[in-house]
Design an enzyme around this catalytic site. Structure first.
Site, PDB file in Angstrom:
ATOM      1  CB  SER A  25      72.549  13.091  84.512  1.00 36.43           C
ATOM      2  OG  SER A  25      73.736  13.253  83.745  1.00 36.43           O
ATOM      3  CG  ASP A  26      76.671  10.811  89.379  1.00 35.48           C
ATOM      4  OD1 ASP A  26      77.721  11.324  88.921  1.00 35.48           O
ATOM      5  OD2 ASP A  26      76.635  10.199  90.452  1.00 35.48           O
ATOM      6  CD1 TRP A  27      81.242  13.157  84.188  1.00 35.91           C
ATOM      7  CD2 TRP A  27      79.645  14.126  85.388  1.00 35.91           C
ATOM      8  NE1 TRP A  27      81.432  14.523  84.108  1.00 35.91           N
ATOM      9  CE2 TRP A  27      80.457  15.147  84.836  1.00 35.91           C
ATOM     10  CE3 TRP A  27      78.556  14.519  86.167  1.00 35.91           C
ATOM     11  CZ2 TRP A  27      80.220  16.505  85.032  1.00 35.91           C
ATOM     12  CZ3 TRP A  27      78.314  15.876  86.369  1.00 35.91           C
ATOM     13  CH2 TRP A  27      79.139  16.845  85.807  1.00 35.91           C
ATOM     14  N   GLY A  28      77.026   9.805  83.464  1.00 34.83           N
ATOM     15  CA  GLY A  28      76.658   8.518  82.898  1.00 34.83           C
ATOM     16  C   GLY A  28      75.382   7.930  83.454  1.00 34.83           C
TER      17      GLY A  28
END
Length: 761
Positions: A231-234
């Site tokens: 995932s992208d961060w968050g």
């Protein structure tokens, strides 16, 4: 290493923990089973390895990174159009990853430049999926050749930063396939990245991190991707749903809520242990691969990497205007250097990609070194404020008058090119515009050097200056590269990887950007970038593929392997390229194709090949291209597949999308076998567009025309009658002429459908 056996020995908690980051930059380790942590670092134009890899992710840690070579950003390196150079850059970054203990580099970015306002465009390559995909693949191959994994990002449609966490990109299937997915598909199939990073945004109402069709059906099952999805961060909203969709690793960590939810989902049967095991397996493959492939830590020559950064910067820069051959400068006696960017170069954009440079070339200093005793004047010229400062402008004008030539270095305020928010416009500041106009009025020999990561509007001032050099966000070696080009030590060879519009309102996404109610409609469809400007027959400031040189090139002798060919056989194209000038230089030959007979709307032309060639004065080289079936195909949403069609194509060889030098016509014979989709409500046009349907309709037409009483309907030919009704449902037309038919329309229609579908079988 038997990964399946290791998984069998892991507890549910250990598996769940491995699928969630242990810190901001690391995966969890399981010491009892010999599972080490995997370390990640931001990219893509250098290694941004955090000083403390175990720290919790926070905004203040973004600038605390180890020194690393800062290469030009993606928007710059894309203008090299040089596969080998991108590979070399990837190799250098891969080596620095090894030295810094990084297993996975988070890059490159491969999103399309849908709007010039996107605040992160400097991290992306192009508006064209063919060019972007091939450059991304070259970079990934370079990084991964050193045993370091690359995480291709952001999958998919992260084409604006405005409300990137909540906005849904509403994209029709054909546009998604031909433009936005194609860039990733090419990169994945040509480089096999270890990881894919999903984006924050939604796609057609579903978060990309929870989109099973996107992550599993297309990415894994259709394209065969076998790495891990991060995932992208968050970007994860529901860890259970994201894991079901295909996200193997959630970052950053730790995420106690996600951990508890995964355990709960396993216990209550909402999530199968097999699904969890599959995610763990994908992660472990990368973990062990990273440790096995890096046999030893390499020593690197940081100076050689700085030289490489200089080389890439020099080939990235695009000479946009050069009236009266004002460049290169030849032994000027005095030079007025104006602009803060000359002494404080803007080498990269802001946000997660910021690199702590290991070295830094200053344009002013490098120009002085090459000036050979010329008198140098300098004025700062501007601040980063919008308001016009007459005093600063007057000082700049004063030195410009007294010099032989004026060099105006300009950069946008840093906050205008920064991750997490978009630009409000594509203009320089009011002060900078007035500065250019005032200096050019005082000194006719004025050259503007633009130090920015995205296009800026030039219509207010470009006619006032003699030269424009686009140096982009040029990395730590850009200062010397600028000086070398200005003095002719290097012949500029960059070509634009995106169109420069005259004004913002000309751009394809202008009406629909930024969307409303958390939705942005991609209303321009497949007509994005140069495809849009071509279709609209719209003037642009500078077209896609454009760039000047200090020498000239001539194309000739265009040949094709066959004037008529089957799509599965492909087509080979050759041509000669000659340097007709007096200086050695590099040219970029661009191959476009144009489909002249498509049933669905297609762009006027599309890039399908490019080659960069280095030529000495008077030298000629023969260049070849090989086009494959997919290059002639388009995605048909009715059939949910790529198809080709019989018909004429034009092979175009150009110096830009608007400067086509050679054209060759060829005829394609399609081998595509399509299922029949004709039904009771199909129009005459749809019957005539179907090969078998057309035969049946023509037979029916002859039968009707042979009836004597049919002449009461019209004295026109049968072709004209059927064409006049081609947008009418066939059944409706039959009912209108039922008096002339041998049977009632419903019976005829039933027999026609039975015949066409039966013959397909």
């Amino acid at each position: 290493m038997d990964i399946n056996e290791i998984i069998n020995q892991m507890t549910i908690k250990e598996k769940a923990a491995l699928c969630i980051g242990a810190s901001a930059w690391c995966t969890a380790s399981v010491r009892r089973l010999g599972i080490p942590q995997m370390v990640m670092a931001d990219g893509p134009h250098g290694v941004r390895r955090a000083e403390n890899i175990d720290e919790v992710h926070n905004i203040y840690s973004l600038r605390k990174s180890l020194p690393s070579t800062c290469f030009p950003t993606a928007s710059a390196v894309a203008c090299t159009w040089d596969i080998q150079l991108l590979t070399e850059m990837g190799e250098a970054i891969g080596k620095e990853c090894i030295v810094q203990g990084v297993d996975i580099l988070l890059g490159p970015g491969n999103n399309m430049k849908r709007t010039p306002l996107c605040g992160r465009n400097f991290e992306y390559f192009s508006e064209d999926p063919y060019l972007s995909g091939d450059l991304a693949a070259a970079f990934i191959n370079g990084v991964q050749s050193k045993g370091v994994g690359a995480a291709l990002k952001h999958f998919i449609a992260n084409n604006q930063e405005y409300k990137r966490y909540t906005t849904s990109a509403e994209i029709d299937e054909r546009t998604l396939r031909e433009i936005y997915l194609t860039a990733f598909e090419r990169a994945i199939k040509k480089s096999k990245p270890w990881a894919i990073m999903c984006s924050y945004n939604k796609l057609n109402g579903i978060y990309c991190s929870e989109n099973h069709e996107l992550l599993t059906e297309i990415l894994r099952e259709e394209w065969g991707f076998d790495g891990f999805i991060i995932s992208d961060w968050g970007a994860v909203h529901d860890r259970t749903e994201s894991l079901k969709a295909g996200v193997d690793l959630e970052m950053p960590g730790p995420q106690k809520k996600s951990f508890k939810n995964l355990i709960k989902a396993i216990n209550n049967g909402e999530l199968t242990e097999k699904a969890l095991n599959d995610a763990v397996k994908c992660i472990l493959k990368a973990v062990f691969k990273s440790k096995e492939e890096k046999k030893s830590v390499e020593d690197i020559d940081i100076n050689s990497h700085h030289e490489l950064a200089r080389k890439i910067a020099s080939e990235s820069m695009v000479l946009l205007k050069n009236n009266e051959n004002i460049l290169p400068m030849t032994k000027p006696k005095s030079i007025a250097i104006i602009g803060k960017a000359a002494k404080t170069p803007h080498i990269q954009g802001g946000g997660s990609s910021e690199v702590n440079p290991s070295n830094l070339d200053i344009p002013y200093e490098e120009i002085v070194k090459l000036a050979e005793g010329a008198k140098i004047f300098y004025e700062e010229g501007y601040t980063m404020k919008e308001e016009i400062n007459p005093v600063m402008i007057d000082k700049a004008v004063s030195i410009a008058k007294d010099a032989e030539i004026a060099l105006v270095f300009l950069a946008l305020p840093s906050h205008k090119e920064f991750e997490s928010y978009d630009r409000e416009d594509i203009k320089l500041t009011k002060h900078q515009i007035q500065l250019i106009k005032s200096v050019a009025l005082a000194q006719p020999k004025t050259v503007v050097i633009l130090n920015t990561g995205s296009p800026v509007s030039m219509k207010e001032w470009i006619d006032d200056v003699q030269g424009v050099l686009y140096s982009w966000l040029m990395g730590q070696g850009g200062g010397k590269a600028v000086a070398d080009i200005l003095f002719g030590k290097i012949n500029p060879s960059g070509r634009l990887a995106e169109t420069f519009p005259i004004k913002l309102s000309d751009s394809p996404a202008y009406i629909n950007y930024p969307g409303e109610n958390n939705k942005v409609i991609y209303g321009e469809g497949i007509f994005m970038g140069y495809r849009y400007y071509d279709k609209k027959e719209m003037e642009v400031q500078f077209p896609f593929g454009y760039g000047l040189s200090y020498t000239t090139f001539k194309y000739s002798n265009l040949k094709v392997s066959s004037d008529e060919f089957k799509d599965v056989d492909g087509l080979t194209i050759t041509l000669d390229v000659k340097n007709t000038g007096k200086m050695a230089g590099k040219d970029i030959i661009q191959l476009y194709i144009s489909d002249k007979e498509a049933r669905l709307a297609r762009p006027i032309k599309e890039l399908k090949g490019f080659k960069k060639v280095d030529l000495k004065p008077g030298e000629t080289k023969t260049i070849s291209f090989k086009l494959e079936e997919r290059d002639f195909a388009y995605y048909h949403p009715k059939y949910k597949r790529w198809i080709t069609e019989d018909g004429e194509f034009e092979i175009m060889i150009g110096k830009s999308s608007r400067d086509i030098s050679l054209i060759k016509k060829v005829r394609l014979i399609s081998t595509t076998q399509l299922p029949c989709t004709l039904d009771y409500n199909s129009t005459v046009r749809e019957w005539l567009e179907d090969k078998k349907g057309k035969e049946i309709i023509e037979s029916l037409s002859k039968e009707i025309m042979n009836r004597k009483d049919f002449m009461r309907l019209s004295s026109d030919s049968n072709v004209d009658i059927w064409k006049a009704a081609q947008d009418t449902q066939l059944i409706f037309l039959l009912k209108q002429i039922s008096w002339a038919l041998p049977l009632v329309p419903d019976i005829i229609m039933s027999r026609l459908l039975s015949k066409v579908h039966g013959e397909r079988k």
